[in-house]
Design a protein around this motif. Structure first.
Motif, PDB file in Angstrom:
ATOM      1  N   VAL A   1      -5.361 -30.989  18.274  1.00  0.00           N
ATOM      2  CA  VAL A   1      -6.518 -30.161  17.630  1.00  0.00           C
ATOM      3  C   VAL A   1      -7.475 -31.280  17.077  1.00  0.00           C
ATOM      4  N   GLN A   2      -8.900 -30.995  17.241  1.00  0.00           N
ATOM      5  CA  GLN A   2      -9.776 -31.938  16.854  1.00  0.00           C
ATOM      6  C   GLN A   2     -10.905 -31.072  15.927  1.00  0.00           C
ATOM      7  N   THR A   3     -11.090 -31.689  14.839  1.00  0.00           N
ATOM      8  CA  THR A   3     -12.292 -30.959  14.147  1.00  0.00           C
ATOM      9  C   THR A   3     -13.470 -31.553  13.989  1.00  0.00           C
ATOM     10  N   ALA A   4     -14.409 -31.044  13.996  1.00  0.00           N
ATOM     11  CA  ALA A   4     -16.029 -31.575  14.080  1.00  0.00           C
ATOM     12  C   ALA A   4     -16.938 -30.650  13.157  1.00  0.00           C
TER      13      ALA A   4
ATOM     14  N   LEU B   1     -11.037 -25.431  23.380  1.00  0.00           N
ATOM     15  CA  LEU B   1     -11.320 -24.177  23.143  1.00  0.00           C
ATOM     16  C   LEU B   1     -11.647 -24.080  21.533  1.00  0.00           C
ATOM     17  N   ARG B   2     -12.916 -23.621  21.284  1.00  0.00           N
ATOM     18  CA  ARG B   2     -13.228 -23.850  19.860  1.00  0.00           C
ATOM     19  C   ARG B   2     -12.310 -22.524  19.110  1.00  0.00           C
ATOM     20  N   LEU B   3     -11.949 -22.976  17.863  1.00  0.00           N
ATOM     21  CA  LEU B   3     -11.299 -22.099  17.116  1.00  0.00           C
ATOM     22  C   LEU B   3     -11.889 -21.306  16.087  1.00  0.00           C
ATOM     23  N   GLU B   4     -13.520 -21.247  16.209  1.00  0.00           N
ATOM     24  CA  GLU B   4     -14.148 -20.675  14.981  1.00  0.00           C
ATOM     25  C   GLU B   4     -14.456 -19.406  15.359  1.00  0.00           C
ATOM     26  N   GLY B   5     -14.534 -18.346  14.399  1.00  0.00           N
ATOM     27  CA  GLY B   5     -15.017 -17.033  14.934  1.00  0.00           C
ATOM     28  C   GLY B   5     -13.820 -16.276  15.370  1.00  0.00           C
TER      29      GLY B   5
ATOM     30  N   PRO C   1     -12.895 -26.437  14.119  1.00  0.00           N
ATOM     31  CA  PRO C   1     -11.746 -27.034  14.835  1.00  0.00           C
ATOM     32  C   PRO C   1     -11.677 -26.953  16.478  1.00  0.00           C
ATOM     33  N   ALA C   2     -10.981 -27.355  17.260  1.00  0.00           N
ATOM     34  CA  ALA C   2     -10.945 -27.037  18.738  1.00  0.00           C
ATOM     35  C   ALA C   2      -9.646 -27.536  19.183  1.00  0.00           C
ATOM     36  N   ALA C   3      -9.101 -26.591  19.992  1.00  0.00           N
ATOM     37  CA  ALA C   3      -7.702 -27.144  20.574  1.00  0.00           C
ATOM     38  C   ALA C   3      -8.056 -27.389  21.851  1.00  0.00           C
ATOM     39  N   TRP C   4      -7.430 -28.583  22.136  1.00  0.00           N
ATOM     40  CA  TRP C   4      -7.508 -29.375  23.523  1.00  0.00           C
ATOM     41  C   TRP C   4      -6.140 -29.020  24.261  1.00  0.00           C
ATOM     42  N   PHE C   5      -6.444 -28.732  25.591  1.00  0.00           N
ATOM     43  CA  PHE C   5      -5.453 -28.376  26.431  1.00  0.00           C
ATOM     44  C   PHE C   5      -5.326 -29.201  27.852  1.00  0.00           C
TER      45      PHE C   5
ATOM     46  N   ARG D   1     -10.729 -22.249   9.013  1.00  0.00           N
ATOM     47  CA  ARG D   1     -10.333 -23.627   9.640  1.00  0.00           C
ATOM     48  C   ARG D   1      -8.571 -23.793   9.568  1.00  0.00           C
ATOM     49  N   PRO D   2      -8.213 -23.793   8.442  1.00  0.00           N
ATOM     50  CA  PRO D   2      -6.714 -24.013   8.104  1.00  0.00           C
ATOM     51  C   PRO D   2      -6.036 -23.071   8.913  1.00  0.00           C
TER      52      PRO D   2
END
Length: 120
Positions: free
Chosen positions: A44-47, A87-91, A51-55, A6-7
């Motif tokens: 960036v929002q985290t849940a 956009l999910r930033l995981e994986g 984390p997910a990036a919003w555009f 995540r970081p």
């Protein structure tokens, strides 16, 4: 404890955003937002699921992304009704795609002179 990726994901998105002309990071709502002349082009929002990036997205592209890859994209709360996409930033994030989404969002928000400095 946050997942170790995540970081790194947030740091990578930060580098992409801050490389754009006159881009600045401002923490808002306890989350990083990226702005050009005080207009948000990414955040960036985290849940729990990461984390997910919003555009900001041009008209019609939110629906296309959601239909094409619902496992990677979602309609974010608060801004989704304005065409923003997350956009999910995981994986295994496709960072070339993430950078292209950041640039497109920047061009939609930035003044014309600055937007013209950013390649598509």
């Amino acid at each position: 404890m946050p997942h170790p990726s995540r970081p790194r994901a947030i740091a990578r998105l930060r580098r992409i955003c801050l490389a754009l002309p006159e881009a600045a990071e401002v923490e808002t709502w306890d989350h990083p937002t990226f702005r050009v002349r005080n207009r948000i082009f990414a955040m960036v929002q985290t849940a729990e699921d990461g984390p997910a990036a919003w555009f900001k997205a041009p008209p019609g592209s939110q629906q296309l992304l959601l239909e094409a890859a619902p496992e990677r994209f979602f309609r974010p709360p608060y801004l989704g009704h304005r065409g923003w996409v997350a956009l999910r930033l995981e994986g295994s994030t496709d960072w070339a795609e993430a950078a292209a989404l950041v640039r497109r969002s920047y061009r939609l928000v930035a003044p014309r002179r600055l937007a013209g400095q950013v390649a598509e």
